[in-house]
Design an enzyme around this catalytic site. Structure first.
Site, PDB file in Angstrom:
ATOM      1  CE  LYS A 131      -1.941  -4.422   2.852  1.00  0.00           C
ATOM      2  NZ  LYS A 131      -1.104  -5.304   2.602  1.00  0.00           N
ATOM      3  CB  SER A 146      -0.642   0.071   1.204  1.00  0.00           C
ATOM      4  OG  SER A 146      -1.298   0.667   1.634  1.00  0.00           O
ATOM      5  CE1 TYR A 184      -4.191  -2.739   5.051  1.00  0.00           C
ATOM      6  CE2 TYR A 184      -3.410  -0.595   4.987  1.00  0.00           C
ATOM      7  CZ  TYR A 184      -4.048  -1.713   4.685  1.00  0.00           C
ATOM      8  OH  TYR A 184      -3.721  -2.144   3.584  1.00  0.00           O
TER       9      TYR A 184
END
Length: 252
Positions: free
Chosen positions: A162, A145, A158
């Site tokens: 990533k 991401s 998160y």
């Protein structure tokens, strides 16, 4: 000649029941791959399998919860037993169970996000690489991401996973290059999926993000599939350890 053909290739796509994973599976099948679709719910996967086969493609569904290492082991053993090979792995499945400030996050949120977003891709790549080594090579794509480059508001855990997935991509690329296994990453920007609904359902947050995107809109899932097709095909035969950013210009 530059070719995007995936004829006679066996591909595994995780998180393939919807969103980016579904679009990637459909695109790889359209270009000749036999696609193995993995996700938690078999019924949801079968819907995508039907879309592919009705269009003349080849696909099958295998249920696997990426939060359970034993299920990952069983999945890879089943693929090896049935097909004897794996040419393409797309690590797309991800979790983002906690939306909020890291200072208030509980341990379960860290453990689940790390397990699905890092441990699972590591285990899958490890097992896939062993098969690919024995059959002359292959291609792995990790769906990371842009959050891995620029941590997002209220998505700290998160974003950390990533960023680590980008590093994992580079580490595997170096280790597996002598075996003709290429490992690359896709870095999507804001994409109109159920996974992103925590952002897109909130008009204030969505508008804040859209204001940072030069193209002034969200991506559609199918707009990610072309980059993955390039990375898994012979068209990218000299590309490994790379990140392709598909974000409407947000990181520019």
């Amino acid at each position: 000649m530059v070719t995007f053909s995936l004829n006679d290739k066996i591909a595994l796509i995780t998180g393939a029941s919807r969103g980016i994973g579904e679009s990637v599976a459909i695109t790889l099948a359209e270009n000749g791959a036999h696609c193995i679709l993995a996700s938690r719910k078999l019924d949801d996967l079968e819907v995508v399998v039907k879309k592919i086969t009705d269009a003349g493609g080849s696909a099958e569904a295998m249920a696997c919860n990426m939060g359970y290492p034993e299920q990952i082991t069983d999945l890879m053993k089943a693929i090896e037993t049935k097909h004897g090979r794996l040419d393409i792995l797309v690590n797309n499945a991800a979790a983002n169970p906690y939306f909020g400030e890291m200072i208030n996050a509980e341990e379960w949120a860290w453990d689940k996000t790390m397990g699905v977003n890092l441990k699972a891709p590591f285990m899958l790549t490890q097992a896939a690489a062993k098969m690919m080594k024995s059959t002359g090579g292959g291609s792995v794509v990790n769906v990371s991401s842009i959050n891995g480059v620029r941590p997002a508001f209220l998505q700290g855990i998160y974003s950390i996973t990533k960023a680590a997935l980008i590093s994992m991509t580079q580490a595997w690329a170096k280790e597996l290059a002598p075996h003709k296994i290429r490992v690359n990453a896709l870095l999507p920007g804001l994409t109109d999926t159920k996974f992103a609904s925590a952002l897109t359902a909130n008009e204030e947050i969505k508008n804040m993000v859209l204001a940072q995107i030069p193209l002034q809109r969200m991506a559609q899932p199918e707009e990610m599939a072309g980059a993955v097709l390039y990375l898994v095909s012979d068209a990218s035969s000299y590309t490994t350890g790379s990140c392709i950013t598909v974000d409407g210009g947000m990181l520019a």
